[in-house]
Scaffold this motif. Sequence first.
Motif, PDB file in Angstrom:
ATOM      1  N   MET A   1      25.411  31.046  35.142  1.00 29.74           N
ATOM      2  CA  MET A   1      26.450  31.972  35.449  1.00 29.74           C
ATOM      3  C   MET A   1      27.767  31.386  34.967  1.00 29.74           C
ATOM      4  N   ALA A   2      28.276  31.910  33.907  1.00 32.21           N
ATOM      5  CA  ALA A   2      29.508  31.432  33.308  1.00 32.21           C
ATOM      6  C   ALA A   2      30.680  31.927  34.150  1.00 32.21           C
ATOM      7  N   GLU A   3      31.651  31.029  34.357  1.00 31.03           N
ATOM      8  CA  GLU A   3      32.790  31.359  35.193  1.00 31.03           C
ATOM      9  C   GLU A   3      33.838  32.081  34.369  1.00 31.03           C
ATOM     10  N   ASP A   4      34.350  33.124  34.923  1.00 30.79           N
ATOM     11  CA  ASP A   4      35.354  33.937  34.253  1.00 30.79           C
ATOM     12  C   ASP A   4      36.673  33.164  34.213  1.00 30.79           C
ATOM     13  N   PRO A   5      37.389  33.157  33.087  1.00 28.00           N
ATOM     14  CA  PRO A   5      38.666  32.421  33.016  1.00 28.00           C
ATOM     15  C   PRO A   5      39.699  32.977  33.983  1.00 28.00           C
ATOM     16  N   GLU A   6      39.583  34.240  34.320  1.00 25.56           N
ATOM     17  CA  GLU A   6      40.521  34.835  35.271  1.00 25.56           C
ATOM     18  C   GLU A   6      40.304  34.260  36.670  1.00 25.56           C
ATOM     19  N   ILE A   7      39.029  34.073  37.045  1.00 29.21           N
ATOM     20  CA  ILE A   7      38.699  33.495  38.355  1.00 29.21           C
ATOM     21  C   ILE A   7      39.133  32.033  38.403  1.00 29.21           C
ATOM     22  N   ALA A   8      38.932  31.303  37.320  1.00 26.03           N
ATOM     23  CA  ALA A   8      39.334  29.898  37.274  1.00 26.03           C
ATOM     24  C   ALA A   8      40.847  29.756  37.424  1.00 26.03           C
ATOM     25  N   ALA A   9      41.609  30.646  36.787  1.00 33.15           N
ATOM     26  CA  ALA A   9      43.066  30.608  36.902  1.00 33.15           C
ATOM     27  C   ALA A   9      43.502  30.933  38.325  1.00 33.15           C
ATOM     28  N   ARG A  11      41.776  30.370  41.052  1.00 36.76           N
ATOM     29  CA  ARG A  11      41.457  29.183  41.873  1.00 36.76           C
ATOM     30  C   ARG A  11      42.526  28.102  41.718  1.00 36.76           C
ATOM     31  N   GLU A  12      42.968  27.886  40.501  1.00 32.45           N
ATOM     32  CA  GLU A  12      44.016  26.895  40.253  1.00 32.45           C
ATOM     33  C   GLU A  12      45.299  27.247  41.001  1.00 32.45           C
ATOM     34  N   ARG A  13      45.671  28.535  40.961  1.00 31.77           N
ATOM     35  CA  ARG A  13      46.885  28.965  41.666  1.00 31.77           C
ATOM     36  C   ARG A  13      46.733  28.794  43.176  1.00 31.77           C
ATOM     37  N   MET A  14      45.551  29.108  43.704  1.00 31.43           N
ATOM     38  CA  MET A  14      45.304  28.970  45.130  1.00 31.43           C
ATOM     39  C   MET A  14      45.368  27.506  45.558  1.00 31.43           C
TER      40      MET A  14
END
Length: 155
Positions: A1-9, A11-14
């Motif tokens: 399951m490849a992680e979406d770059p939008e979700i990764a961004a 998470r970083e902000r959170m």
Amino acid sequence: MAEDPEIAAARERMIARRFGGKSAATGGKGTVRRKHKAVHKTATSDDKKLGSTLKKLGVTNIPAIEEVNLFTSDQKVIHFQNPKVQASIAANTYVVSGASETKSFESMLPGILNQVGGDMELIKNAGVLGGAGDGGDDEDDVPDLVENFEEASKN
């Protein structure tokens, strides 16, 4: 399951908002206060404490001492040249301060024989006399038995 770059961004902000991010900034709004102030000890504070303790003991200076030699159990000599010596006879306390150097017993030997005194055991243990020290102890050796003392005690 490849992680979406939008979700990764997201998470970083959170993480940045909740835990301060990746920066190690200290201070500012929202940081924890220090519990206690770090106390830096200096050598002068130690000297003041030592001086006050010695004053309580009532030590007095002893003038005109040229050298002090302390003999250790491992055949070493701690040598003080022109030390400051203080004493409290009532407290059985002597304070020797100054520059010291640790030397071997053998290197100090000609000058410290009068300080060692009659303690020939110390000199023998140091191995300084070699075999010469063993020759004079013939009087202390136990002689061989030549008579049978058990028969003499029965009579």
